[in-house]
Design an enzyme around this catalytic site. Sequence first.
Site, PDB file in Angstrom:
ATOM      1  N   ARG A  28       0.812  -1.213   0.000  1.00 31.98           N
ATOM      2  CA  ARG A  28       0.000   0.000   0.000  1.00 31.98           C
ATOM      3  C   ARG A  28       0.848   1.267   0.000  1.00 31.98           C
ATOM      4  O   ARG A  28       0.352   2.343  -0.295  1.00 31.98           O
ATOM      5  CB  ARG A  28      -0.922   0.009   1.229  1.00 31.98           C
ATOM      6  CG  ARG A  28      -1.976  -1.071   1.201  1.00 31.98           C
ATOM      7  CD  ARG A  28      -2.699  -1.191   2.523  1.00 31.98           C
ATOM      8  NE  ARG A  28      -3.538  -0.042   2.793  1.00 31.98           N
ATOM      9  CZ  ARG A  28      -4.826   0.047   2.461  1.00 31.98           C
ATOM     10  NH1 ARG A  28      -5.406  -0.929   1.795  1.00 31.98           N
ATOM     11  NH2 ARG A  28      -5.528   1.111   2.776  1.00 31.98           N
ATOM     12  N   TRP A  75       1.936   6.447   5.712  1.00 26.51           N
ATOM     13  CA  TRP A  75       2.260   7.215   4.513  1.00 26.51           C
ATOM     14  C   TRP A  75       2.042   8.676   4.885  1.00 26.51           C
ATOM     15  O   TRP A  75       0.928   9.080   5.188  1.00 26.51           O
ATOM     16  CB  TRP A  75       1.360   6.791   3.359  1.00 26.51           C
ATOM     17  CG  TRP A  75       1.724   7.356   2.026  1.00 26.51           C
ATOM     18  CD1 TRP A  75       2.647   6.889   1.142  1.00 26.51           C
ATOM     19  CD2 TRP A  75       1.104   8.497   1.385  1.00 26.51           C
ATOM     20  NE1 TRP A  75       2.659   7.656   0.003  1.00 26.51           N
ATOM     21  CE2 TRP A  75       1.730   8.651   0.123  1.00 26.51           C
ATOM     22  CE3 TRP A  75       0.104   9.403   1.759  1.00 26.51           C
ATOM     23  CZ2 TRP A  75       1.371   9.673  -0.767  1.00 26.51           C
ATOM     24  CZ3 TRP A  75      -0.246  10.415   0.883  1.00 26.51           C
ATOM     25  CH2 TRP A  75       0.387  10.530  -0.361  1.00 26.51           C
ATOM     26  N   GLY A 102      -6.205   8.208   7.223  1.00 27.23           N
ATOM     27  CA  GLY A 102      -7.082   9.302   6.839  1.00 27.23           C
ATOM     28  C   GLY A 102      -6.533  10.646   7.282  1.00 27.23           C
ATOM     29  O   GLY A 102      -5.343  10.787   7.579  1.00 27.23           O
ATOM     30  N   GLU A 478       5.767   5.947 -12.795  1.00 23.98           N
ATOM     31  CA  GLU A 478       5.560   5.346 -11.477  1.00 23.98           C
ATOM     32  C   GLU A 478       6.726   4.476 -11.036  1.00 23.98           C
ATOM     33  O   GLU A 478       7.146   4.535  -9.870  1.00 23.98           O
ATOM     34  CB  GLU A 478       4.285   4.491 -11.487  1.00 23.98           C
ATOM     35  CG  GLU A 478       2.995   5.279 -11.498  1.00 23.98           C
ATOM     36  CD  GLU A 478       1.788   4.374 -11.563  1.00 23.98           C
ATOM     37  OE1 GLU A 478       0.842   4.603 -10.788  1.00 23.98           O
ATOM     38  OE2 GLU A 478       1.775   3.431 -12.376  1.00 23.98           O
ATOM     39  N   HIS A 494       1.769  20.572 -31.663  1.00 21.42           N
ATOM     40  CA  HIS A 494       1.271  21.789 -31.033  1.00 21.42           C
ATOM     41  C   HIS A 494       2.039  22.118 -29.758  1.00 21.42           C
ATOM     42  O   HIS A 494       1.471  22.697 -28.821  1.00 21.42           O
ATOM     43  CB  HIS A 494      -0.230  21.652 -30.736  1.00 21.42           C
ATOM     44  CG  HIS A 494      -1.071  21.514 -31.969  1.00 21.42           C
ATOM     45  ND1 HIS A 494      -1.212  22.533 -32.881  1.00 21.42           N
ATOM     46  CD2 HIS A 494      -1.794  20.466 -32.450  1.00 21.42           C
ATOM     47  CE1 HIS A 494      -2.002  22.133 -33.873  1.00 21.42           C
ATOM     48  NE2 HIS A 494      -2.374  20.879 -33.636  1.00 21.42           N
TER      49      HIS A 494
END
Length: 598
Positions: A28, A75, A102, A478, A494
């Site tokens: 995770r 994290w 959270g 990643e 462009h």
Amino acid sequence: MCGIVGYVGTDQGATDVLLEGLSQLEYRGYDSAGVALADPSIEVHKKAGELSSLESALPESQLGDEPAGIGHTRWSTHGAPSDANAHPHTDELERVAVVHNGIIGNYQELRDELTTAGIEFDSETDTEVIPHLIGSFLEQGQTNAEAFRSAIDRVEGSYAIAAVFEGDETVYAARNESPLVLGLGENGYYLASDVPAFIEYTDRVIYLDDGEFARLTPDRVVVTDDTGDVVDTTIETIAWDSEETGKSGYDHYMLKEIHEQPTALRQCLRGRLEELSGGVSLENIDEMDWNPPIRLVACGTSYHAAAFAARLFRDWGVPAQAFLASEFTATEIPLSADSLVVGVTQSGETADTMRALREANRAGSTTLAVTNVVGSSAARTCDEVLYIRAGPEIGVAATKTFASQQVALMLLAAELSNHRSRELIRELRTVPDQVQAVLDNSRAKEIATEYRNADAYFFIGRKHHRPVALEGALKMKEITYKHAEGFAAGELKHGPLALVSEKTPVFAVVTGDGPIAEKTIGNVKEVEARDTPVIAVTDGVSDVGRYADHVLEVPPSTGITSAITANVQLQLVSYWVANELGRSIDKPRHLAKSVTVE
């Protein structure tokens, strides 16, 4: 993102269960880890860095028979990675330890209030306000259960919270907009943010809903609502086992999961194709009440799948648009009772996507989740759910789940547009074998070796291949940490063409030989004229190979399924470049598998 594990039981000590559970949640993404044990006083051990750093710091001679405990992989959101900021956190008297996933929206207000009351904080985290709040209620004479509930009542924001108290063989937990699942074992009970944390011990689970509390003791689990009333829970059985979350001999989970794509696609298609009519059958989907346009909301890889689907819907006569969930608001995009909002989320827990779906629900719209996880928040929040059936995916960078999303969304587009085509059904039937052919014959490793030291990588495609180009670039970013960009092929001239050089290989997805292929070949020629290496991902029907330095072949197809096989080639290129560079492929720096904060 952050991982939570909890255990209380009689058949083994909590330490081993917690460490094993945390190891199963490493995918995770995290930057520190810790455990708290109730034995009978609170013992907290935590370290910045990988789980191995925590394991090395544990006093093994003193551990082994703890009846209850909680663990966490963090994290960072509030405060840098450090021992002090790692979870668990305690109150000043170390009567309670807490872990949290959270973001506490009103943490600064609570911290100021607690500081004024004389409480000193040891970390920069928002989480630390929770044990101090609990401690303040304990000081008022409340029981452990009462103090835990009183503290949660003061907290605003998204959270999954678990706590243990001194002298109490109980794990307390609560959730709001962040996942928590309970595991029911024969001689113990488990708590985690995701099933892999305890799947080797039990496959019987209860998913907590927002606003619910859980109390785990050695002999039972009790779930209550926000008023304290006992909730009648549903026990579900997980349909996969611990072996499915292993590497099965592969060097990395990502490579294993790339090679699992044929099986995942067969699972996605099983029972959903009608050969005779040329249609598809998706249970309950055809019974939804809705009117176009369809809004698809998603993030990251899932957004690329949503963009792919939106074009399919439009091609088959249904107005549709894909939105980045973080940019989607019901006030700017008017919704009504007959609107259909489709949330595409692998985990079913992605915070931005869940917010968008909740807004859609409040507007009275019909909501549909396209997800991989049975019982996830998205599956339970939406009116209907379409499972992609990819099985557990451990690598942070999505691979097999993207392919399964592509196929599931093709089925959805065919169902809702009433698009019937025996040719499409035949193509879908052959896609797993086509992906296997790519895996068996790819030259991606050879190309990765040649271009591993490139300054940057560009990916181009048109129409259905544009989302594939975007996804190819995302995978390269990643796991290789190299600059990569995906473009609609016609947009190169462009502006981005100023960036190409002999050190910036361009991957061009070109299949078929119609007008779209011809235009993309024209863009390839523009690149070739500037001495830029070109790698064509092609079925060989057009002559794009004449203008390319290398060719990555995909099987010929007559329709949109080439977007799946082309993506597999790009996945392999990114994997082998990352492998050549020695990157942390399964756990890329700064990234998380399930992004549960906005």
